[in-house]
Design an enzyme around this catalytic site. Structure first.
Site, PDB file in Angstrom:
ATOM      1  N   SER A 165     -59.513 -52.850   5.882  1.00  0.00           N
ATOM      2  CA  SER A 165     -59.563 -51.389   5.742  1.00  0.00           C
ATOM      3  C   SER A 165     -60.895 -50.867   6.274  1.00  0.00           C
ATOM      4  CB  SER A 165     -59.413 -50.994   4.274  1.00  0.00           C
ATOM      5  OG  SER A 165     -59.805 -49.644   4.119  1.00  0.00           O
TER       6      SER A 165
ATOM      7  N   HIS B 236     -56.354 -51.492   9.160  1.00  0.00           N
ATOM      8  CA  HIS B 236     -55.823 -50.594   8.128  1.00  0.00           C
ATOM      9  C   HIS B 236     -56.635 -49.298   8.121  1.00  0.00           C
ATOM     10  CE1 HIS B 236     -53.592 -49.858   4.359  1.00  0.00           C
ATOM     11  NE2 HIS B 236     -54.710 -49.312   3.903  1.00  0.00           N
TER      12      HIS B 236
ATOM     13  N   ASP C 226     -57.045 -45.663   6.359  1.00  0.00           N
ATOM     14  CA  ASP C 226     -56.720 -44.887   5.156  1.00  0.00           C
ATOM     15  C   ASP C 226     -56.896 -43.398   5.432  1.00  0.00           C
ATOM     16  OD1 ASP C 226     -56.104 -46.874   3.087  1.00  0.00           O
ATOM     17  OD2 ASP C 226     -58.142 -47.568   3.476  1.00  0.00           O
TER      18      ASP C 226
ATOM     19  N   MET D 138     -56.583 -39.723   3.986  1.00  0.00           N
ATOM     20  CA  MET D 138     -56.551 -39.025   2.679  1.00  0.00           C
ATOM     21  C   MET D 138     -56.784 -37.536   2.904  1.00  0.00           C
ATOM     22  SD  MET D 138     -58.756 -41.634   0.318  1.00  0.00           S
ATOM     23  CE  MET D 138     -58.679 -43.412   0.548  1.00  0.00           C
TER      24      MET D 138
ATOM     25  N   HIS E 175     -52.113 -45.869   6.611  1.00  0.00           N
ATOM     26  CA  HIS E 175     -51.721 -45.657   5.213  1.00  0.00           C
ATOM     27  C   HIS E 175     -51.951 -44.183   4.893  1.00  0.00           C
ATOM     28  CE1 HIS E 175     -52.755 -46.796   0.733  1.00  0.00           C
ATOM     29  NE2 HIS E 175     -51.659 -46.062   0.829  1.00  0.00           N
TER      30      HIS E 175
ATOM     31  N   MET F 199     -52.137 -41.275   2.623  1.00  0.00           N
ATOM     32  CA  MET F 199     -52.255 -40.814   1.236  1.00  0.00           C
ATOM     33  C   MET F 199     -52.375 -39.294   1.285  1.00  0.00           C
ATOM     34  SD  MET F 199     -54.740 -43.868  -0.034  1.00  0.00           S
ATOM     35  CE  MET F 199     -55.143 -44.248   1.665  1.00  0.00           C
TER      36      MET F 199
ATOM     37  N   MET G 257     -49.839 -50.763  -4.424  1.00  0.00           N
ATOM     38  CA  MET G 257     -51.250 -50.429  -4.661  1.00  0.00           C
ATOM     39  C   MET G 257     -51.735 -51.173  -5.903  1.00  0.00           C
ATOM     40  SD  MET G 257     -52.312 -48.510  -2.236  1.00  0.00           S
ATOM     41  CE  MET G 257     -53.951 -48.245  -2.911  1.00  0.00           C
TER      42      MET G 257
ATOM     43  N   ASP H 197     -52.939 -53.659  -1.691  1.00  0.00           N
ATOM     44  CA  ASP H 197     -54.108 -52.896  -1.252  1.00  0.00           C
ATOM     45  C   ASP H 197     -54.901 -52.444  -2.479  1.00  0.00           C
ATOM     46  OD1 ASP H 197     -55.884 -51.156  -0.007  1.00  0.00           O
ATOM     47  OD2 ASP H 197     -54.351 -49.754   0.682  1.00  0.00           O
TER      48      ASP H 197
HETATM   49  C1  DX5 Z   1     -57.747 -47.123  -1.405  1.00  0.00           C
HETATM   50  C2  DX5 Z   1     -57.360 -47.561  -0.030  1.00  0.00           C
HETATM   51  C3  DX5 Z   1     -57.745 -48.933   0.290  1.00  0.00           C
HETATM   52  C4  DX5 Z   1     -59.217 -49.264   0.201  1.00  0.00           C
HETATM   53  C5  DX5 Z   1     -59.324 -50.683  -0.257  1.00  0.00           C
HETATM   54  O1  DX5 Z   1     -57.101 -45.957  -1.712  1.00  0.00           O
HETATM   55  O2  DX5 Z   1     -55.976 -47.432   0.187  1.00  0.00           O
HETATM   56  O3  DX5 Z   1     -57.224 -49.354   1.556  1.00  0.00           O
HETATM   57  O4  DX5 Z   1     -59.923 -49.097   1.390  1.00  0.00           O
HETATM   58  O5  DX5 Z   1     -60.640 -50.966  -0.529  1.00  0.00           O
HETATM   59  P1  DX5 Z   1     -61.093 -52.269  -1.331  1.00  0.00           P
HETATM   60  O6  DX5 Z   1     -60.547 -53.440  -0.589  1.00  0.00           O
HETATM   61  O7  DX5 Z   1     -62.579 -52.173  -1.276  1.00  0.00           O
HETATM   62  O8  DX5 Z   1     -60.537 -52.146  -2.714  1.00  0.00           O
HETATM   63 ZN    ZN Z   2     -55.101 -48.328   2.066  1.00  0.00          ZN
END
Ligand code: DX5
Ligand code: ZN
Length: 216
Positions: free
Chosen positions: A9, A34, A36, A38, A67, A69, A139, A174
């Site tokens: 990520s 990956h 993220d 948001m 991903h 969100m 998750m 994740d």
């Molecule tokens: C959280 C994300 C993850 C995050 C994981 O909402 O979806 O992908 O980056 O981070 P770690 O591996 O540090 O928990």
């Molecule tokens: Zn993620």
């Protein structure tokens, strides 16, 4: 060789040096990148969007594992696919009754379709959709931030999904994934691991990726 798909990520990468940090994981044996996304509504954080995905596409050959969100993901699927997403994962909680259409939209872009569930959402909600998707993302933290503690009870959803799918199906986890929690998840049937802080916080990224892949 390992059949575990490791997807670092970039939330934990250095955004000033994003190209360098993506190439680092690519050279160290990562399978996917990956990303993220948001929106500050579905989760209480804002990260990156379509222009950044487009820029990343220019500097790596690895598949982009996006991903989402975000609320109303249907509005943005085509744009993310055009920007270069190879896998788009939406949240069940952001789609609910509209999920069938959202999955069809992703598939119409000729890319892999994933659906994710938050820690409080039962995997039972995914059952009607498993035959239509390529990936289920469990998750193992509340989505929104990197660096959180792994929630053990979430991992128990993995075997319940596994018993309903074939070997080609991707069960991804994740949140809080490291050399220990990864083993819990893969022994329960996960075959794709997302990790941010464990990989980017490591002094030896290749070793960390190999640990996740169970290669020593
Ligand atoms: C959280 C994300 C993850 C995050 C994981 O909402 O979806 O992908 O980056 O981070 P770690 O591996 O540090 O928990
Ligand atoms: Zn993620």
């Amino acid at each position: 060789m390992s059949n575990i798909i490791v997807s670092p990520s970039i939330l934990s990468a250095d955004f000033v040096n994003l190209e360098r940090d993506i190439k680092r994981v690519e050279e160290a044996g990562a399978d996917w990148v990956h990303i993220d996304v948001m929106d500050g509504h579905f989760v209480p954080n804002i990260t990156i969007g379509i222009p950044v995905v487009k820029a990343i596409k220019r500097i790596t050959k690895l598949p982009l594992d996006v991903h989402l969100m975000i609320e109303n993901p249907d509005k943005y699927i085509v744009a993310f696919a055009k920007a270069g997403a190879d896998i788009i994962t939406v949240h069940y909680e952001a789609c609910k009754d509209d999920l069938k259409n959202v999955i069809e939209m992703i598939k119409a872009c000729n890319i892999k379709a994933g659906v994710s569930i938050k820690p409080k959402t039962s995997q039972e909600w995914l059952t009607p959709y498993l035959k239509d998707i390529d990936l289920a993302l469990v998750m193992t933290v509340e989505p929104g931030f990197g660096g959180q503690e792994f929630l053990h009870h979430c991992a128990m959803k993995i075997p319940k999904i596994k018993e309903q799918v074939d070997d080609n199906f991707i069960i991804q986890v994740d949140g809080g994934i490291n050399n220990i929690t990864s083993k819990i998840c893969t022994s329960l049937g996960a075959n794709s691991l997302v990790a941010g802080s464990y990989i980017y916080g490591s002094d030896d990224i290749k070793h960390s990726i190999n640990c996740l892949k169970n290669i020593s």
